[in-house]
Design an enzyme around this catalytic site. Sequence first.
Site, mmCIF file in Angstrom:
data_model
loop_
_atom_site.group_PDB
_atom_site.id
_atom_site.type_symbol
_atom_site.label_atom_id
_atom_site.label_comp_id
_atom_site.label_asym_id
_atom_site.label_seq_id
_atom_site.Cartn_x
_atom_site.Cartn_y
_atom_site.Cartn_z
ATOM 1 N N LEU A 48 0.878 -1.163 0.074
ATOM 2 C CA LEU A 48 0.252 -0.097 0.012
ATOM 3 C C LEU A 48 0.874 1.329 -0.001
ATOM 4 O O LEU A 48 1.801 1.303 1.074
ATOM 5 C CB LEU A 48 -0.858 0.087 1.088
ATOM 6 C CG LEU A 48 -2.087 0.821 1.337
ATOM 7 C CD1 LEU A 48 -2.863 0.611 0.022
ATOM 8 C CD2 LEU A 48 -3.018 0.682 2.594
ATOM 9 N N ASP A 49 0.662 1.983 -0.910
ATOM 10 C CA ASP A 49 1.509 3.374 -1.051
ATOM 11 C C ASP A 49 1.502 4.122 0.394
ATOM 12 O O ASP A 49 0.674 4.214 1.032
ATOM 13 C CB ASP A 49 1.132 4.496 -1.985
ATOM 14 C CG ASP A 49 1.209 3.775 -3.452
ATOM 15 O OD1 ASP A 49 2.032 2.982 -3.668
ATOM 16 O OD2 ASP A 49 0.441 4.209 -4.526
#
Length: 304
Positions: A48-49
Amino acid sequence: MSEQKKRVKRAISGWLVLDKPYDMSSTEAVGKLRWLMGAKKAGHAGTLDPLATGLLPIAFGEATKTVPFVQDGTKVYVFELVWGSQTSTDDTEGEVIETSDHRPTREDIEAALPAFRGAVTQIPPQFSALKVAGERAYDLARAGEVVDLPERTVEIDAFDLLDHTPERSRFEVTCAKGTYIRALARDLALALGTRGHVGALRRSRVGVFGEASAVDFAAFEAASPDERDAMLLPVAAGLGEVEEVRVDARQAMTIRLGNPVLLVGRDAPVELDPAWASTKGEAVAVGHVENGQFKPRRVILPSV
């Protein structure tokens, strides 16, 4: 001496579904939770960024053997698309590289969305974790290189408009593994004759794990060691979308030695791939059923 005892690594196993905070990388999150748990081994099920929030399932110990089954599950995202500017990273972190004065209407957006459902072709963002000649694309992009990333086909199950203003809109996307929401936002804006980038992104589901399972990072950090242990879900929690094969204690011992067992009973499967074996609800192994035999691929050691 007491500090040394706190740092002893534990062979603890299970899943923790972290509600990842803003501006924390997935690798950083795993490292922090592994340290807080004193765990020997940990990994996550799907990057997840850093600028995204939401569900990051983290596996400890034996649960790491079930990561692929969670990682391959359906994802649900809610994101905001900022109209009028495209950035180098396709989100708020990058520099603005193109602008447009055009703003689509709600009707324009609704008319464009069907083309972005089903099998959709997209080019991943320049700033992505994909490898090019052994190097991460984002490392090459930061060095000033233009990265030639090939098109890929991804599966979008649902893409719906939730809210709309002339400056930004909010969407919900249900998609398969490998979908880049930043690329989806960029391409939708282009299809509407304008430019756009992701202003905010949240992941609300990963496979079997939804927001009801999520644990707040600050609350987890503030909890006592016993309370943290109580927040762990069992290894089997990550196998909810895989067919379960129940075995008895003797068969479980045989499987954990890496050997197949014959499944008996009226409802025993003959062919099944993938599958996981359980005894009294505890995961024993992941594998497959062939000719009526459960054959383990990865053995899961019992909880201690």
